[in-house]
Design an enzyme around this catalytic site. Structure first.
Site, PDB file in Angstrom:
ATOM      1  N   ASP A  46      -6.523  -9.187  27.657  1.00 15.72           N
ATOM      2  CA  ASP A  46      -7.083 -10.536  27.699  1.00 15.72           C
ATOM      3  C   ASP A  46      -6.227 -11.432  28.589  1.00 15.72           C
ATOM      4  O   ASP A  46      -5.031 -11.591  28.356  1.00 15.72           O
ATOM      5  CB  ASP A  46      -7.140 -11.118  26.279  1.00 15.72           C
ATOM      6  CG  ASP A  46      -7.727 -12.507  26.244  1.00 15.72           C
ATOM      7  OD1 ASP A  46      -8.942 -12.632  26.010  1.00 15.72           O
ATOM      8  OD2 ASP A  46      -6.969 -13.485  26.433  1.00 15.72           O
ATOM      9  N   TYR A  51      -3.920 -18.883  32.919  1.00 11.83           N
ATOM     10  CA  TYR A  51      -2.635 -18.221  32.669  1.00 11.83           C
ATOM     11  C   TYR A  51      -1.858 -17.975  33.957  1.00 11.83           C
ATOM     12  O   TYR A  51      -0.656 -17.733  33.913  1.00 11.83           O
ATOM     13  CB  TYR A  51      -2.831 -16.870  31.965  1.00 11.83           C
ATOM     14  CG  TYR A  51      -3.469 -16.923  30.611  1.00 11.83           C
ATOM     15  CD1 TYR A  51      -3.741 -18.129  29.955  1.00 11.83           C
ATOM     16  CD2 TYR A  51      -3.820 -15.744  29.958  1.00 11.83           C
ATOM     17  CE1 TYR A  51      -4.345 -18.151  28.713  1.00 11.83           C
ATOM     18  CE2 TYR A  51      -4.414 -15.754  28.708  1.00 11.83           C
ATOM     19  CZ  TYR A  51      -4.683 -16.966  28.093  1.00 11.83           C
ATOM     20  OH  TYR A  51      -5.277 -16.972  26.855  1.00 11.83           O
ATOM     21  N   LYS A  76     -11.089 -15.853  31.575  1.00 16.29           N
ATOM     22  CA  LYS A  76     -11.705 -17.096  31.116  1.00 16.29           C
ATOM     23  C   LYS A  76     -11.891 -18.070  32.265  1.00 16.29           C
ATOM     24  O   LYS A  76     -10.983 -18.273  33.075  1.00 16.29           O
ATOM     25  CB  LYS A  76     -10.825 -17.740  30.030  1.00 16.29           C
ATOM     26  CG  LYS A  76     -10.507 -16.802  28.881  1.00 16.29           C
ATOM     27  CD  LYS A  76      -9.533 -17.426  27.889  1.00 16.29           C
ATOM     28  CE  LYS A  76      -9.060 -16.398  26.889  1.00 16.29           C
ATOM     29  NZ  LYS A  76      -8.068 -15.455  27.456  1.00 16.29           N
ATOM     30  N   HIS A 109     -13.307 -21.244  28.784  1.00 14.15           N
ATOM     31  CA  HIS A 109     -12.037 -21.360  28.064  1.00 14.15           C
ATOM     32  C   HIS A 109     -12.038 -22.465  27.010  1.00 14.15           C
ATOM     33  O   HIS A 109     -11.360 -22.355  25.987  1.00 14.15           O
ATOM     34  CB  HIS A 109     -10.892 -21.595  29.057  1.00 14.15           C
ATOM     35  CG  HIS A 109      -9.571 -21.112  28.582  1.00 14.15           C
ATOM     36  ND1 HIS A 109      -8.533 -20.826  29.427  1.00 14.15           N
ATOM     37  CD2 HIS A 109      -9.090 -20.854  27.335  1.00 14.15           C
ATOM     38  CE1 HIS A 109      -7.477 -20.412  28.727  1.00 14.15           C
ATOM     39  NE2 HIS A 109      -7.798 -20.428  27.462  1.00 14.15           N
TER      40      HIS A 109
END
Length: 289
Positions: A46, A51, A76, A109
């Site tokens: 994931d 990120y 996401k 997200h």
């Protein structure tokens, strides 16, 4: 073995019950973390645009020595993207950054941009615009499944009523002492698989004396107890770590929590302070109240 167990999404796609979360793993370290996880048996990875490690995750997926079809990769759509055109470009951007021909699951997200998280504007129209782009990418075979993250009941209903392809997943903050039962039930009633991120409460649960005592009863660690708890609720669990020792321990879940202890865990007092993580919106706003 939990790493071999799956749930089935509404479209028939299998999703591994236990995955590796990669939040806070740097792009430089992500490839190694993914490869180590895959070597230990993980098949579900994931990540997210936010990120900043999609490139590293993609490198790890491509070079892990396991056939791509055996892996389940989630990313996401950035929380700030609430228009169709931006979403189209962003989906293609993730595919390019990951270096993959397709993404197994792509999710919005957050229903709100992070700077507006917990405020009154739920961006209903913008989320449907972003969703239309996800639907098109799904129908084109770029994405095997599409879903949501941090969506509350009103947000979910907006998507159910305004979509052609129904959301298949809602990834939410869920752990011992913070189990948003109403949201979970609403998702499950509508055929939406719930994923639990931060199943160990961003590390804060490690300090809980009651959990320490209960973990000793089962001869397991507090993280193992917490991950097992989310799985017994029927959720996908996504503990995050770059440490292979922790990866291995997190997947060593050959025990079952009793019904009485599950009830105790569900009723445990809510965490009020997530320490350093409290600066992040999802930990600082009581979104499920």
């Amino acid at each position: 073995m939990i790493l071999e167990e799956t749930y089935t999404l509404a479209n028939g796609v299998a999703i591994p019950k236990l995955g590796l979360g990669t939040w806070f793993i740097s792009n430089d370290d992500a490839a190694s973390a993914v490869q180590q996880a895959v070597e230990l048996g993980y098949r579900h990875i994931d990540t997210a645009q936010a990120y900043g490690n999609e490139a590293g995750v993609g490198e790890g997926v491509r070079n892990c020595g396991v056939e791509r079809e055996q892996l389940f990769v989630t990313t996401k759509l950035d929380a700030g993207i609430k228009t169709y055109n931006e979403a189209v470009a962003s989906i293609d951007g993730s595919l390019q950054t990951l270096g993959l021909d397709y993404i197994d699951l792509m999710i919005i997200h957050s229903p709100q941009p992070w700077g507006e998280f917990g405020q009154s504007d739920r961006h209903f129209a913008g989320n449907l615009e972003a969703w239309r782009a996800l639907e098109e990418a799904y129908n084109a075979g770029k994405l095997r499944a599409i879903g949501l993250s941090n969506f509350l009941i009103a947000d979910i209903d907006n998507m159910l009523q305004g979509s052609k392809v129904k959301p298949m997943v809602n990834q939410i903050l869920a752990h011992v002492s913070n189990t948003p039962s109403a949201v979970i039930k609403h998702c499950q009633d509508n055929g939406i698989i719930v994923e639990a991120y931060s199943p160990i409460g961003h590390g804060e649960l490690l300090k809980n004396p009651s959990l320490i005592d209960m973990a000793k009863k089962y001869n397991v660690s507090v993280p193992q107890l917490c991950i097992r708890y989310t799985l017994q609720l029927g959720l996908v669990s996504l503990p995050k770590t770059s440490n292979p020792v922790h990866m291995k321990s997190n997947a060593d879940l050959d025990f079952e929590i009793s019904a009485a202890d599950m009830a105790t865990l569900q009723q445990m007092k809510t965490i009020e302070n997530y320490g350093d993580a409290s600066v992040f919106p999802v930990y600082g706003v009581k979104q499920y109240d």
